[in-house]
Scaffold this motif. Sequence first.
Motif, PDB file in Angstrom:
ATOM      1  N   ARG A  13      83.557 -42.348  19.818  1.00 15.55           N
ATOM      2  CA  ARG A  13      82.539 -42.532  20.835  1.00 15.55           C
ATOM      3  C   ARG A  13      82.234 -44.013  21.043  1.00 15.55           C
ATOM      4  N   LYS A  14      81.906 -44.348  22.279  1.00 18.05           N
ATOM      5  CA  LYS A  14      81.603 -45.737  22.621  1.00 18.05           C
ATOM      6  C   LYS A  14      80.224 -46.147  22.108  1.00 18.05           C
ATOM      7  N   TYR A  15      79.297 -45.178  22.033  1.00 20.77           N
ATOM      8  CA  TYR A  15      77.920 -45.503  21.678  1.00 20.77           C
ATOM      9  C   TYR A  15      77.425 -44.596  20.563  1.00 20.77           C
ATOM     10  N   ILE A  16      76.471 -45.117  19.774  1.00 23.59           N
ATOM     11  CA  ILE A  16      75.852 -44.319  18.716  1.00 23.59           C
ATOM     12  C   ILE A  16      74.903 -43.306  19.344  1.00 23.59           C
ATOM     13  N   ARG A  17      75.015 -42.047  18.904  1.00 25.37           N
ATOM     14  CA  ARG A  17      74.110 -41.003  19.382  1.00 25.37           C
ATOM     15  C   ARG A  17      73.099 -40.675  18.306  1.00 25.37           C
ATOM     16  N   VAL A  18      71.937 -40.202  18.739  1.00 22.42           N
ATOM     17  CA  VAL A  18      70.948 -39.687  17.793  1.00 22.42           C
ATOM     18  C   VAL A  18      70.402 -38.364  18.319  1.00 22.42           C
ATOM     19  N   VAL A  19      69.907 -37.554  17.389  1.00 22.23           N
ATOM     20  CA  VAL A  19      69.243 -36.290  17.756  1.00 22.23           C
ATOM     21  C   VAL A  19      67.746 -36.561  17.828  1.00 22.23           C
ATOM     22  N   PRO A  20      67.085 -36.231  18.919  1.00 23.17           N
ATOM     23  CA  PRO A  20      65.638 -36.479  19.033  1.00 23.17           C
ATOM     24  C   PRO A  20      64.852 -35.768  17.937  1.00 23.17           C
ATOM     25  N   LYS A  21      63.721 -36.373  17.562  1.00 19.31           N
ATOM     26  CA  LYS A  21      62.876 -35.783  16.530  1.00 19.31           C
ATOM     27  C   LYS A  21      62.281 -34.469  17.020  1.00 19.31           C
ATOM     28  N   GLU A  22      61.859 -34.455  18.279  1.00 21.29           N
ATOM     29  CA  GLU A  22      61.323 -33.252  18.902  1.00 21.29           C
ATOM     30  C   GLU A  22      62.069 -32.994  20.203  1.00 21.29           C
ATOM     31  N   ALA A  23      62.046 -31.747  20.647  1.00 20.88           N
ATOM     32  CA  ALA A  23      62.772 -31.391  21.868  1.00 20.88           C
ATOM     33  C   ALA A  23      62.281 -32.224  23.050  1.00 20.88           C
ATOM     34  N   ILE A  24      63.233 -32.758  23.815  1.00 21.22           N
ATOM     35  CA  ILE A  24      62.902 -33.531  25.008  1.00 21.22           C
ATOM     36  C   ILE A  24      63.339 -32.738  26.229  1.00 21.22           C
ATOM     37  N   LYS A  25      62.366 -32.406  27.071  1.00 26.09           N
ATOM     38  CA  LYS A  25      62.679 -31.660  28.292  1.00 26.09           C
ATOM     39  C   LYS A  25      63.295 -32.605  29.307  1.00 26.09           C
ATOM     40  N   VAL A  26      64.333 -32.145  29.999  1.00 24.51           N
ATOM     41  CA  VAL A  26      65.006 -32.962  31.005  1.00 24.51           C
ATOM     42  C   VAL A  26      65.175 -32.146  32.282  1.00 24.51           C
ATOM     43  N   TYR A  27      65.050 -32.830  33.424  1.00 22.41           N
ATOM     44  CA  TYR A  27      65.271 -32.196  34.720  1.00 22.41           C
ATOM     45  C   TYR A  27      66.504 -32.835  35.352  1.00 22.41           C
ATOM     46  N   ILE A  28      67.449 -31.979  35.749  1.00 24.26           N
ATOM     47  CA  ILE A  28      68.712 -32.463  36.329  1.00 24.26           C
ATOM     48  C   ILE A  28      68.810 -31.924  37.748  1.00 24.26           C
ATOM     49  N   THR A  29      68.988 -32.818  38.700  1.00 24.43           N
ATOM     50  CA  THR A  29      69.038 -32.421  40.107  1.00 24.43           C
ATOM     51  C   THR A  29      70.439 -32.641  40.663  1.00 24.43           C
ATOM     52  N   LYS A  30      70.963 -31.593  41.298  1.00 27.13           N
ATOM     53  CA  LYS A  30      72.276 -31.673  41.940  1.00 27.13           C
ATOM     54  C   LYS A  30      72.146 -31.117  43.361  1.00 27.13           C
ATOM     55  N   ASN A  31      72.472 -31.970  44.327  1.00 28.58           N
ATOM     56  CA  ASN A  31      72.405 -31.567  45.740  1.00 28.58           C
ATOM     57  C   ASN A  31      71.059 -30.928  46.112  1.00 28.58           C
ATOM     58  N   GLY A  32      69.972 -31.497  45.570  1.00 32.43           N
ATOM     59  CA  GLY A  32      68.637 -30.995  45.893  1.00 32.43           C
ATOM     60  C   GLY A  32      68.166 -29.838  45.041  1.00 32.43           C
ATOM     61  N   ASN A  33      69.071 -29.253  44.242  1.00 30.76           N
ATOM     62  CA  ASN A  33      68.717 -28.136  43.355  1.00 30.76           C
ATOM     63  C   ASN A  33      68.412 -28.664  41.961  1.00 30.76           C
ATOM     64  N   LYS A  34      67.261 -28.289  41.424  1.00 31.90           N
ATOM     65  CA  LYS A  34      66.811 -28.823  40.136  1.00 31.90           C
ATOM     66  C   LYS A  34      66.961 -27.793  39.022  1.00 31.90           C
ATOM     67  N   ALA A  35      67.511 -28.247  37.880  1.00 36.06           N
ATOM     68  CA  ALA A  35      67.653 -27.399  36.691  1.00 36.06           C
ATOM     69  C   ALA A  35      66.885 -28.031  35.541  1.00 36.06           C
ATOM     70  N   GLU A  36      66.404 -27.191  34.639  1.00 35.10           N
ATOM     71  CA  GLU A  36      65.669 -27.671  33.473  1.00 35.10           C
ATOM     72  C   GLU A  36      66.523 -27.478  32.228  1.00 35.10           C
ATOM     73  N   GLY A  37      66.424 -28.409  31.288  1.00 35.32           N
ATOM     74  CA  GLY A  37      67.184 -28.289  30.052  1.00 35.32           C
ATOM     75  C   GLY A  37      66.508 -29.035  28.922  1.00 35.32           C
ATOM     76  N   LEU A  38      67.144 -29.027  27.733  1.00 34.28           N
ATOM     77  CA  LEU A  38      66.652 -29.760  26.565  1.00 34.28           C
ATOM     78  C   LEU A  38      67.728 -30.727  26.093  1.00 34.28           C
ATOM     79  N   ILE A  39      67.322 -31.955  25.806  1.00 39.34           N
ATOM     80  CA  ILE A  39      68.275 -32.969  25.320  1.00 39.34           C
ATOM     81  C   ILE A  39      68.583 -32.696  23.858  1.00 39.34           C
TER      82      ILE A  39
END
Length: 363
Positions: free
Chosen positions: A255-281
């Motif tokens: 991998r090019k970059y160091i990754r870490v796992v968040p201490k607590e769940a981080i909610k993320v919103y991803i938008t594609k062509n105006g449609n929004k999805a919810e997920g956890l990082i």
Amino acid sequence: MGKTVLDLLKSIETQRDFFKKEKESFVDNFVQEIQKNSKTTHLLSTSAIRTIGEKLYILLFLNFKKDPLKELYNFAYKVAENRIDLKSILISLTLKLIRDFIDHVLNANKEFNIVKDLILLIDSYLTQVEIAYAAHYQKIEDELHKIKNEKNIEQEEIILSILKKSHENKEKIDLLDFYKEVPITCKSPIKRVSEHDIVVDIQNCNFNIFKEDKLLYLKIPSFPKIVEAKILYFKEFDYVTLSHLKFTEIPQEKRKYIRVVPKEAIKVYITKNGNKAEGLINDISIGGIGVYTNSIDMFNKNDEVEIEFKLEEEAISTKGVVRYVTKESKRLGIEFIQDIEIENKIAKYVVNREFEIIKELRI
């Protein structure tokens, strides 16, 4: 009790003339199917394939006094060794034979039960072919397993030889593990090298990374390859016994970059062509994020998306490209489109989170 193969053959023997007449058609079609489906038939002439087809037909449909299953098994096994899909060929040919036989029975006003007997007979033949192919594939699997074991034994001997030299030179090796995506390293001396395992001193290793049956990576001084090892036994603050040694690669180091796992769940919103999805990082680096989402079917590789999430109350809004989509685990990986300001914010979080994770492991 069901009918035996000989019972079924005796039943269709009453229509011997039909089966004699069908032989030429079966053999012609057999030659065509073999030449069409096999990659190895260039080694056989058409006349040789024809002879094989004739023998097979006589064995199956003109041999009324002898159970042909054992001979069919041996024939199918040899055909399997030549990478020919005999079952699919037989299904195609016997379906035509059954259709012709039904027409024959109807035209001759014969009992329709005889058609059922032919179908049962053909089913017995196809089952026997399946058994032969299964035996052939099992043999290949066993041979591959044997080769793999021999290769692993050879690898283990080479690795133990290298480790023995390091032990003689009083060199320390690196024991490497990843905890929440953060690399954890202990530099440790080798105490002993035996025929199948090594014992490593861990008195100065202050990280709680040891657990029986867990896999670790070893980095050996002046040796370019990474070694994977299994923890056989360990005594806390004293030593660890490692076995099942083999060469490997460390995915995290690609991998090019160091990754870490968040201490607590981080909610993320991803938008594609105006449609929004919810997920956890699940993990984060300055290069991108790994996300779990129930809206996985919405995304495809190379989709351009907009991303919004909070990092320690810091609002992050950026763009990215979907680099992989794993439907089964509902996971996708998004690479950030370069933004220096966003990179600096994430870099600060990643460094702080690394220190937190290391503290979690301190004994």
